[in-house]
Design a protein around this motif. Structure first.
Motif, mmCIF file in Angstrom:
data_model
loop_
_atom_site.group_PDB
_atom_site.id
_atom_site.type_symbol
_atom_site.label_atom_id
_atom_site.label_comp_id
_atom_site.label_asym_id
_atom_site.label_seq_id
_atom_site.Cartn_x
_atom_site.Cartn_y
_atom_site.Cartn_z
ATOM 1 N N ALA A 69 0.830 -1.208 0.000
ATOM 2 C CA ALA A 69 0.000 0.000 0.000
ATOM 3 C C ALA A 69 0.861 1.254 0.000
ATOM 4 O O ALA A 69 0.470 2.278 -0.564
ATOM 5 N N LEU A 70 2.048 1.172 0.615
ATOM 6 C CA LEU A 70 2.952 2.318 0.611
ATOM 7 C C LEU A 70 3.638 2.513 -0.737
ATOM 8 O O LEU A 70 3.920 3.633 -1.144
ATOM 9 N N LEU A 71 3.919 1.415 -1.436
ATOM 10 C CA LEU A 71 4.747 1.490 -2.632
ATOM 11 C C LEU A 71 3.978 1.487 -3.947
ATOM 12 O O LEU A 71 4.481 1.997 -4.940
ATOM 13 N N VAL A 72 2.788 0.881 -3.968
ATOM 14 C CA VAL A 72 2.028 0.767 -5.213
ATOM 15 C C VAL A 72 0.732 1.549 -5.070
ATOM 16 O O VAL A 72 -0.024 1.347 -4.116
ATOM 17 N N SER A 73 0.473 2.425 -6.029
ATOM 18 C CA SER A 73 -0.753 3.222 -5.945
ATOM 19 C C SER A 73 -1.965 2.356 -6.285
ATOM 20 O O SER A 73 -1.876 1.397 -7.049
ATOM 21 N N ALA A 74 -3.092 2.728 -5.725
ATOM 22 C CA ALA A 74 -4.324 1.985 -5.950
ATOM 23 C C ALA A 74 -4.885 2.314 -7.330
ATOM 24 O O ALA A 74 -4.615 3.372 -7.904
ATOM 25 N N LEU A 75 -5.672 1.387 -7.859
ATOM 26 C CA LEU A 75 -6.345 1.645 -9.129
ATOM 27 C C LEU A 75 -7.430 2.695 -8.912
ATOM 28 O O LEU A 75 -8.064 2.730 -7.854
ATOM 29 N N PRO A 76 -7.665 3.546 -9.901
ATOM 30 C CA PRO A 76 -8.740 4.524 -9.736
ATOM 31 C C PRO A 76 -10.088 3.820 -9.663
ATOM 32 O O PRO A 76 -10.308 2.810 -10.328
ATOM 33 N N SER A 77 -10.979 4.362 -8.846
ATOM 34 C CA SER A 77 -12.303 3.746 -8.703
ATOM 35 C C SER A 77 -13.136 4.047 -9.933
ATOM 36 O O SER A 77 -13.034 5.110 -10.544
ATOM 37 N N LYS A 78 -13.982 3.103 -10.302
ATOM 38 C CA LYS A 78 -14.854 3.289 -11.461
ATOM 39 C C LYS A 78 -16.036 4.154 -11.055
ATOM 40 O O LYS A 78 -16.634 3.965 -10.004
ATOM 41 N N GLN A 79 -16.362 5.106 -11.916
ATOM 42 C CA GLN A 79 -17.508 5.959 -11.635
ATOM 43 C C GLN A 79 -18.769 5.245 -12.100
ATOM 44 O O GLN A 79 -18.823 4.715 -13.207
#
Length: 90
Positions: A69-79
Motif C-alpha cells: 500500500a505504501l509502494l504501489v498506488s491503488a487503481l482509480p475507482s470506477k464511476q
C-alpha cells in the motif's frame, strides 16, 4: 488481480523464502556445532543470520499488504452512472 495484489503476493513469497533461508542457517549452525561441517565461521554466526533472516521474513510476510500500500498506488475507482441518465453506449 490488481498490480497491488500482485506485489503483495510477491512480497509474501519473498517473506516465506526468507524464513526458509533462516531455517537453513539454523541447520547449518547445528551441523557446525556437531562437527559435521567445518568452516572458519562459528555456529553462533549462523544462528545470528538465521534469527535475522527469520525476523525479516516474518516482517515482510505479515506486513506485505501495508508495504504494498505504501509502494504501489491503488487503481482509480470506477464511476457509476446515475440512474436518470441514458447509458453512454447507446
Amino acid at each position: 488481480m490488481s498490480p497491488r495484489m500482485w506485489f503483495t503476493l510477491v512480497l509474501r513469497y519473498l517473506g516465506a523464502y526468507e524464513i526458509f533461508s533462516g531455517l537453513n542457517n539454523f541447520v547449518t549452525a547445528y551441523n557446525v556445532h556437531e562437527g559435521y561441517y567445518s568452516i572458519g565461521a562459528s555456529a553462533l554466526a549462523y544462528v545470528n543470520h538465521g534469527v535475522a533472516s527469520a525476523a525479516v521474513g516474518a516482517i515482510v510476510l505479515l506486513g506485505a499488504a501495508n508495504i504494498s500500500a505504501l509502494l504501489v498506488s491503488a487503481l482509480p475507482s470506477k464511476q457509476t452512472e446515475s440512474s436518470n441518465t441514458a447509458p453512454s453506449n447507446v
